[in-house]
Write a protein that holds these residues in place. Sequence first.
Motif, mmCIF file in Angstrom:
data_model
loop_
_atom_site.group_PDB
_atom_site.id
_atom_site.type_symbol
_atom_site.label_atom_id
_atom_site.label_comp_id
_atom_site.label_asym_id
_atom_site.label_seq_id
_atom_site.Cartn_x
_atom_site.Cartn_y
_atom_site.Cartn_z
ATOM 1 N N THR A 169 -2.007 5.230 -8.446
ATOM 2 C CA THR A 169 -3.200 4.432 -7.421
ATOM 3 C C THR A 169 -3.360 3.577 -8.103
ATOM 4 O O THR A 169 -4.175 3.696 -9.005
ATOM 5 N N GLU A 223 -5.240 -3.522 -5.875
ATOM 6 C CA GLU A 223 -4.217 -3.475 -4.972
ATOM 7 C C GLU A 223 -3.010 -4.409 -5.828
ATOM 8 O O GLU A 223 -3.165 -5.608 -6.523
ATOM 9 N N THR A 268 0.941 -0.928 0.656
ATOM 10 C CA THR A 268 -0.028 0.315 -0.622
ATOM 11 C C THR A 268 0.899 1.469 0.375
ATOM 12 O O THR A 268 0.184 1.926 0.385
ATOM 13 N N ASP A 275 -9.421 -1.978 7.189
ATOM 14 C CA ASP A 275 -8.561 -1.258 6.120
ATOM 15 C C ASP A 275 -7.556 -1.927 6.168
ATOM 16 O O ASP A 275 -5.933 -1.184 6.981
ATOM 17 N N GLY A 316 -2.196 -5.102 3.692
ATOM 18 C CA GLY A 316 -0.899 -4.321 3.344
ATOM 19 C C GLY A 316 -0.260 -3.155 4.824
ATOM 20 O O GLY A 316 0.091 -2.969 4.947
#
Length: 403
Positions: A106, A110, A64, A221, A224
Motif C-alpha cells: 500500500t 496515492e 487504487t 473516498d 480512483g
Amino acid sequence: MGPQQARRIAALLIAALLAVLAACSGSSSEAAPDDTAGSPTTAPAAPAVVTLSLADGAADVPPTTPLEVTVTGGELGDVTVADATGAELAGSLEPRAGDPSTAVWTPEGELDYGTSYTVTATAANAAADERTATSTFTTVTPETLSTPGIGPLDGTTVGVGMPIRVFFDEPVADQAAVESHLLVTSSTPTDGVWNWVRDDEVHFRPSTYWPADTQVTLEADLYGVDFGEGVWGEKDRTISFSVGEQHVSVADAAAHTLSVYDSGQLVQTFPMSAGSTENPTHNGPHVVLEKFADITMDSSTFGLAVDAPGGYRTDVEYATRISNNGEFVHAAPWSVADQGSRNVSHGCLNLSTENAKWFYDFARPGDVVEVVNSIGGTLTAADGDIYDWAIPWEQWTAGSALS
C-alpha cells in the motif's frame, strides 16, 4: 626326512602364505569399496514461486487497485514500486487477511492517474535461493475528473432534519460504485440509507430525524473510483458535523397555530396564518434552509409577474426559509388580524413581527417545521432542495443504488 626335502616343504608353505596375503589385500588397481553405499540422499530445495496480481503490461489500471504479491515455496523478501524515472515510492507491506501466502503493498500516498509503475518482488526458498518477479503497469487516464460538493459544511452544527447531500457536476453513470465509497458514521448509530434524489445528487438520512447531540462523519473516498462514462473521482473528502438540539415545530393550517417544540417540550404556540386557498402551503416536514433578517420577496422568482393578479414585491423581516418554493416563516404585520383565524398568505407562514423574530433567533438550518392540515399537496422534488422527510421510508430505501 632329509635337508633337501625340508627346504622344498618350507618353500611351498611360504608361497601359500604369500597367496593368502595377496588375496586379503587385493590389487592396487582395484577400486576401494564405497563407504556411502546404502546411506539416504537429500534432494535440492524447490525454488520459490513469486506471483504478482497485475500482469506485466497491464493498462488502464485504477490507481487504487491493490498491489498483491503471492509466494509459494519460500518467504517474501523485498517489494518495491517505482515510477517511470526509477524513483521508488514509499509504502507498507501487510499480509492479506486470511491468506498468509499473499501480501498487499500500500503506498503512503496515492498512485497518480495516467502513470507507469514497476513492481519488483523477491522471495527465497529454504536454501536461500532467490527468485524475482517484475511487472510494469499503467494507471488509467480519465477523460474527466469530478469532485462533488457536500452539505452540511465541515464543522457546522445543524438541526435534526438536515440530510447529508452530495452534489455532482453531472449525472453519475455508475451510482452503485460511487455510493459504495460514501461511508457515514455517527456517535449515535442510525439506520440511515442513501437515496439518489436525482442522477447528479444523492442524500443520506435515517428513518426518523437524527438523534439530538450526535456527531456525524462522512468519508467520501472517491479518488480512483470509476463514475462511469470516462469520469473518475478526483480526490477523497471527509467532513464532520454536529446535530444540535431537537427543534421540531408543527404548523397546523387548520388550527392556524405554529407550535414550537424544543427537545420534545412545547415552548411556544404562536397564532399563524398559512397559505390561502389560492396559494396553499404544502404539507409535510419542511427543513429550515437559511435565514434573512431583511429580504425582498418577489413573486416573479417563482414565475408570477409582480404586476399580475396575485403578484407582489415586498420587504419583510425575520424570514426563515423552509423550502425553495417560496415558503418562509416570516413577520407579516399586515396580516396580524388574520393570524390565528384565517389563512391569507401566498404560501408562507405569517407571524407577528415579535413572534417572527423569536422564531428567527431560535431556528437553525436543519430544524424541522411539519406542516399539517393544509389544503395544499405534499412537498415533492418540485419544491426544491430538501423534501426528503416527505418520502416514505420504504420508498426512500428503494432509492439506494445498492438496494
